[in-house]
Structure formats: structure tokens, C-alpha cells
Design a protein around this motif. Structure first.
Motif, PDB file in Angstrom:
ATOM      1  N   ALA A 176      -8.656 106.451 -25.223  1.00 25.37           N
ATOM      2  CA  ALA A 176      -9.554 105.728 -24.324  1.00 25.37           C
ATOM      3  C   ALA A 176     -10.684 105.059 -25.106  1.00 25.37           C
ATOM      4  CB  ALA A 176     -10.126 106.685 -23.277  1.00 25.37           C
ATOM      5  N   ALA A 184     -15.130 107.270 -16.319  1.00 27.65           N
ATOM      6  CA  ALA A 184     -14.144 108.326 -16.545  1.00 27.65           C
ATOM      7  C   ALA A 184     -14.831 109.610 -17.018  1.00 27.65           C
ATOM      8  CB  ALA A 184     -13.113 107.873 -17.572  1.00 27.65           C
ATOM      9  N   MET A 213      -5.716 113.514 -18.243  1.00 25.03           N
ATOM     10  CA  MET A 213      -5.277 112.508 -17.260  1.00 25.03           C
ATOM     11  C   MET A 213      -6.317 111.398 -17.092  1.00 25.03           C
ATOM     12  SD  MET A 213      -3.300 114.683 -14.253  1.00 25.03           S
ATOM     13  CE  MET A 213      -4.549 115.978 -14.076  1.00 25.03           C
ATOM     14  N   PHE A 214      -7.574 111.774 -16.971  1.00 19.02           N
ATOM     15  CA  PHE A 214      -8.607 110.769 -16.735  1.00 19.02           C
ATOM     16  C   PHE A 214      -8.814 109.883 -17.961  1.00 19.02           C
ATOM     17  CE2 PHE A 214      -9.568 113.041 -12.913  1.00 19.02           C
ATOM     18  CZ  PHE A 214     -10.215 112.124 -12.099  1.00 19.02           C
ATOM     19  N   LEU A 260      -5.616 103.028 -19.943  1.00 24.96           N
ATOM     20  CA  LEU A 260      -4.717 102.084 -19.278  1.00 24.96           C
ATOM     21  C   LEU A 260      -5.494 101.054 -18.469  1.00 24.96           C
ATOM     22  CD1 LEU A 260      -1.884 101.166 -18.433  1.00 24.96           C
ATOM     23  CD2 LEU A 260      -1.989 102.849 -16.562  1.00 24.96           C
ATOM     24  N   VAL A 261      -6.518 101.509 -17.740  1.00 22.55           N
ATOM     25  CA  VAL A 261      -7.313 100.590 -16.923  1.00 22.55           C
ATOM     26  C   VAL A 261      -8.012  99.555 -17.804  1.00 22.55           C
ATOM     27  CG1 VAL A 261      -9.300 100.412 -15.377  1.00 22.55           C
ATOM     28  CG2 VAL A 261      -7.638 102.251 -15.060  1.00 22.55           C
ATOM     29  N   PHE A 306      -6.568 109.197 -20.482  1.00 27.83           N
ATOM     30  CA  PHE A 306      -5.414 108.313 -20.660  1.00 27.83           C
ATOM     31  C   PHE A 306      -5.417 107.207 -19.608  1.00 27.83           C
ATOM     32  CE2 PHE A 306      -2.903 111.673 -23.107  1.00 27.83           C
ATOM     33  CZ  PHE A 306      -2.876 110.925 -24.272  1.00 27.83           C
ATOM     34  N   THR A 307      -5.780 107.555 -18.369  1.00 30.03           N
ATOM     35  CA  THR A 307      -5.839 106.551 -17.307  1.00 30.03           C
ATOM     36  C   THR A 307      -6.934 105.525 -17.587  1.00 30.03           C
ATOM     37  OG1 THR A 307      -5.039 108.164 -15.682  1.00 30.03           O
ATOM     38  CG2 THR A 307      -6.111 106.199 -14.831  1.00 30.03           C
ATOM     39  N   ALA A 308      -8.070 105.995 -18.103  1.00 26.91           N
ATOM     40  CA  ALA A 308      -9.143 105.065 -18.453  1.00 26.91           C
ATOM     41  C   ALA A 308      -8.668 104.070 -19.503  1.00 26.91           C
ATOM     42  CB  ALA A 308     -10.356 105.838 -18.976  1.00 26.91           C
TER      43      ALA A 308
END
Length: 477
Positions: free
Chosen positions: A64, A273, A308-309, A315-316, A311-313
Motif C-alpha cells: 500500500a 485505511a 485486507m485493508f 488496489l484503490v 492490500f485493498t488500499a
């Protein structure tokens, strides 16, 4: 015979750490795994538990952060820090350490501090201040941000070890302790060293043409000479000189950090995040709960939440800012993060293998000693951090011994900021960069490896952070 075997195994562990430090880079982690191999195949010790959760937390966070860096988010954070530092030149010795700490804690890595070094130096120099005071203090306190960051590699390691002590409980101790340490360090550091006009090394460099005397000091030097010529006592002459210097505007040019378009957006995605992670730790009810073996509903742990947060950050950020994934892989933060993850994995696995197999022979006696004299834990963390220059490796090597001894986790957390000992030897990039940046020569090393410009602020930060942490641990349980 058992004692001899334990000594040989300990020699393997220490030897692997020493060789890892000498090799550098990912060498620390690779030597740790090699040491684990020797312990298992030669000494027939049962394999310890590899730090899988901690490893993937580091990978997630650094992914991230690297995406943010690729999108210009790090440049945005540096630009904010730079403006804060340059806006408060008269209080630089207090402002710079706090900013270095806060932004390191926010980013989860001390790499962000490198960009602040020239800003701190130029602000001090243009205003006629001794750069060593703010530079050395800020360099040291940036390390406190590691133990006060919810997303640092060291926190990833500690969070797994300290369970069920929550992230919020850890931060409730380390953040106030670090702030106290920043203020105390600044107070002491403000009184370190001679003023530049009285520093023979600076005057020698000015005479040799290596550095130009700023306008503020020229005015102060002139006023001092006139006061002395007029028969004023030395103290009065110095006061008149400072008054004259105050009337001279310091260098008006600001150091500007260009922020790529979208840099602010990527930084805020990363910050949101982090806030989400902290909220999940603060309010467990926000986390999904699932039945355990006994049928009781239990909220999922913080390790997968962070993964999760983060990795998602990443991606976003990639999607919103249209960052090519290949660019993320090229970022300096990613390579340094991979080094940290491998070092954490190798050293932690080796330490757990050694400690688990020798609980009765070595861990219990050491635990009794640490329990009897708790401050020894702080000393062990401080010295090991200095030897390894790795906060996460030190955490995984020393903290399990204290845990196995039954020491209260709040007390261990209070002493954990002893990792500021990474500055014990001048072997870190930030120290070397600060010395090389300071053209006045006030920030320096010496022929004695453990005595340099960072020694006093390091010791003050260590003692004050641990003392404040212990007080906080009486409240946070």
C-alpha cells in the motif's frame, strides 16, 4: 552436556545475527533461516513457528505504501511536513522532532525522514541556529514513530506476539510515551553544543570557504564586535548581538517539494485505511465474528484485518490514480519493505526455534532475572537494536523471552520503545545523511563508535520514553 549444547545453539543464533548484519540487506533474514536450518538439522530442535501473520502484514502495508509512493503520496506527505518545519524556525528544535516522529508513525517507515533532513538543516542554517540540535533530535525521534505506528514492520511483529493485548492498548502506551520523549529530548538538545559563532569548526569552515555565513550570523557577529569595542561586558554584548540578529530577516526562500497530480488523493486513501485499521482495533464489534471450536462468536483477529485493508488500499490507489502495477514494483519503499519482511521472517523463526527448545535451560533463568530486575529488558532491547539495527528482528528475538517469563504485557510494551537503540552505532542511513548534509560541521561522528551527535538525544529519548511508558502502563491494562 545440556548446558554445552545450549551454548553452542546460542552461538549459532548470535553468529547468524552478526553475519546477517555484516552481509546487510536481505542477508539478515537469510542468515536467520540458515541458523534455523542448523538448529533443526544439526541440533535436532523442533521447528519453531514461522511468523506468517507478521510477514504478510509487512508485505500488505509496504504494498500500500509503495502504491502511494508511485502515485506521489509520499511527496505530498513530505511537502506538508516541510511546510510545518519551515513555518516555525524559532521553535525548530521542538517542531522538527515532533514532525519526524508523527510522519514516521503515519507512513510506517522511517524512509520518509530522509526527505526532511535537508529541510531541517536549511531552516536551522538560514536562521543562524546550530543544525546539530534539530537534526540529531529529529533523526532520533523518527525511530520512536516505528513503535507508535499501526502499520510498521516492528508493530506487525509485536502485535502478533502481544496478543491478546490489542493494537489500541499498545498505541495508548507508545504514542504518549513517544510524545513525552520528543519534548524532553528537544528540551535537552536545545542546550547542546556551542552557538555557531562560538564553534571553532564552523568558523574554520567559513574561513576556508566551505560554507557561507548566513546574514543572521553576520549581523550578530557585527553587533557583538561593536558592543565589545564599546566596552560592553561579554554577556551584554551577546544579548545585543542576538537582538540585532533578530532584526535581520532570515532567508526567505522556501524549500519546495513538488507534488505530482493526484499525490494528495493517494495519501488520503492510505491514511483512511490506517484510520479504519485503528477503528477496528478500538471497536472489536466492527469486525465480523465467527463461531470458534466451543461455538462462541469471536471477532476475527487484527492481523487479517490489517492485511485486507492495506492490500485493498493499494488496489484503490492503483485504480483511482491509474498507477501501472509495474510502477509499484519499482518503488524504493517496496524493496526496503521486502528486506524488512525477510529479515523479520528469518530472525523470528530462528529465535522461536531456539527459545521454544530451551525454555527450562535458558529462558526460565533469564526470565527470572528480567522479572527480578525488569529494567534489564529495556537494556536488552536497546543493545540488541543497536547491534542488529533492526527493530523488527530485535522485537522477535527479545520480546518472547519476556513473555515466556510471564512479565506483564503492559510493562513489556512500555519498554518496547527501547528500540531507539538502533542509533547506538552510526550505521544507519539517516545518521550518515544528517552528518553529510550539515555543512557547518556541527553534526558529527567521532573516533569512538558509540559517541556522536546522536548519542545524547538517543539516551534521553530512551530513558524518557520508557519512564513515560511505565507510567502509562499503570493505566492501560
Amino acid at each position: 552436556m545440556d548446558v554445552l549444547l545450549v551454548i553452542l545453539q546460542a552461538a549459532v543464533v548470535l553468529g547468524a545475527i552478526v553475519m546477517g548484519v555484516r552481509t546487510g540487506g536481505i542477508g539478515l533474514g537469510l542468515w536467520g533461516v540458515a541458523g534455523t536450518l542448523v538448529l533443526i538439522f544439526v541440533f535436532r530442535l523442533a521447528p519453531g513457528s514461522p511468523p506468517v501473520d507478521a510477514f504478510f502484514i509487512v508485505i500488505a502495508v509496504i504494498t500500500a505504501a509503495s502504491a502511494m509512493q508511485a502515485a506521489g503520496g509520499i511527496d505530498y506527505l513530505v511537502s506538508i511536513a516541510s511546510r510545518i518545519i519551515q513555518a516555525n524556525p524559532s521553535r525548530l528544535t521542538y517542531v522538527a522532532p515532533l514532525v519526524a516522529f508523527a510522519f514516521t508513525a503515519l507512513a510506517g517507515t522511517s524512509n520518509i525522514f530522509f526527505a526532511l533532513i535537508p529541510v531541517i538543516y536549511e531552516t536551522a542554517y538560514r536562521n543562524g541556529q546550530r543544525p546539530e540540535r534539530s537534526l540529531a533530535a529529529a533523526t532520533v525521534t523518527s525511530a520512536l514513530g516505528i513503535t507508535a505506528s499501526p502499520v510498521s514492520a516492528a508493530m506487525a511483529a509485536y502485535l502478533v506476539l502481544a496478543s491478546p493485548f490489542s493494537l489500541v492498548q499498545i498505541l495508548s502506551i507508545t504514542i504518549p510515551a513517544a510524545i513525552v520523549a520528543c519534548l524532553v529530548t528537544s528540551f535537552v538538545q536545545q542546550r547542546i553544543g556551542k552557538e555557531l559563532l562560538d564553534d571553532p569548526e564552523f568558523l574554520k569552515r567559513v574561513e576556508a570557504g566551505k560554507v557561507e555565513m548566513p546574514a543572521v550570523l553576520v549581523a550578530q557577529q557585527t553587533a557583538r564586535a561593536e558592543a565589545v569595542a564599546g566596552g560592553a561586558p561579554h554577556g551584554k554584548a551577546a544579548r545585543q548581538a542576538k537582538k540585532a540578529a533578530a532584526a535581520v530577516p532570515a532567508g526567505s526562500e522556501k524549500i519546495l517539494h513538488e507534488v505530482p497530480p493526484g499525490g494528495a488523493v493517494s495519501a488520503w486513501i492510505f491514511v483512511v485505511a490506517i484510520i479504519a485499521v485503528v477503528l477496528m482495533g478500538l471497536f472489536p464489534a466492527l469486525r465480523p465474528a465467527f463461531p470458534n471450536a466451543d461455538g462462541d462468536l469471536v471477532a476475527i483477529g487484527m492481523s487479517p484485518v490489517i492485511e485486507m485493508f492495506m492490500f485493498t488500499a493499494a488496489l484503490v490507489i492503483i485504480l483511482v490514480r491509474k498507477v501501472p502495477p509495474a510502477d509499484v514494483m519499482k518503488q524504493p519503499l517496496l524493496s526496503s519493505g521486502i528486506v524488512a519482511a525477510i529479515a523479520l521472517f528469518g530472525i523470528a523463526w530462528m529465535a522461536d526455534t531456539f527459545i521454544s527448545a530451551n525454555k527450562t535451560t535458558i529462558v526460565d533463568p533469564l526470565g527470572d532475572l528480567v522479572t527480578a530486575v525488569p529494567i534489564l529488558l529495556a537494556v536488552a532491547l536497546f543493545v540488541m537494536a543497536g547491534l542488529t539495527t533492526s527493530q523488527s528482528a530485535t522485537t522477535n528475538t527479545i520480546v518472547p523471552i519476556a513473555l515466556a517469563a510471564g512479565m506483564p504485557i503492559g510493562v513489556i510494551t512500555a519498554m518496547w520503545p527501547s528500540l531507539v537503540g538502533v542509533w547506538l552505532f552510526p550505521a544507519n542511513g539517516s545518521q550518515i545523511a544528517a552528518v553529510e548534509t550539515d555543512r557547518t560541521g556541527s553534526t558529527r561522528l567521532s573516533s569512538v563508535p558509540i559517541w556522536h551527535s546522536f548519542t545524547i538525544p538517543m539516551l534521553v529519548s530512551w530513558v524518557s520514553a520508557v519512564a513515560a511508558g511505565l507510567l502509562m502502563s499503570l493505566v492501560i491494562r
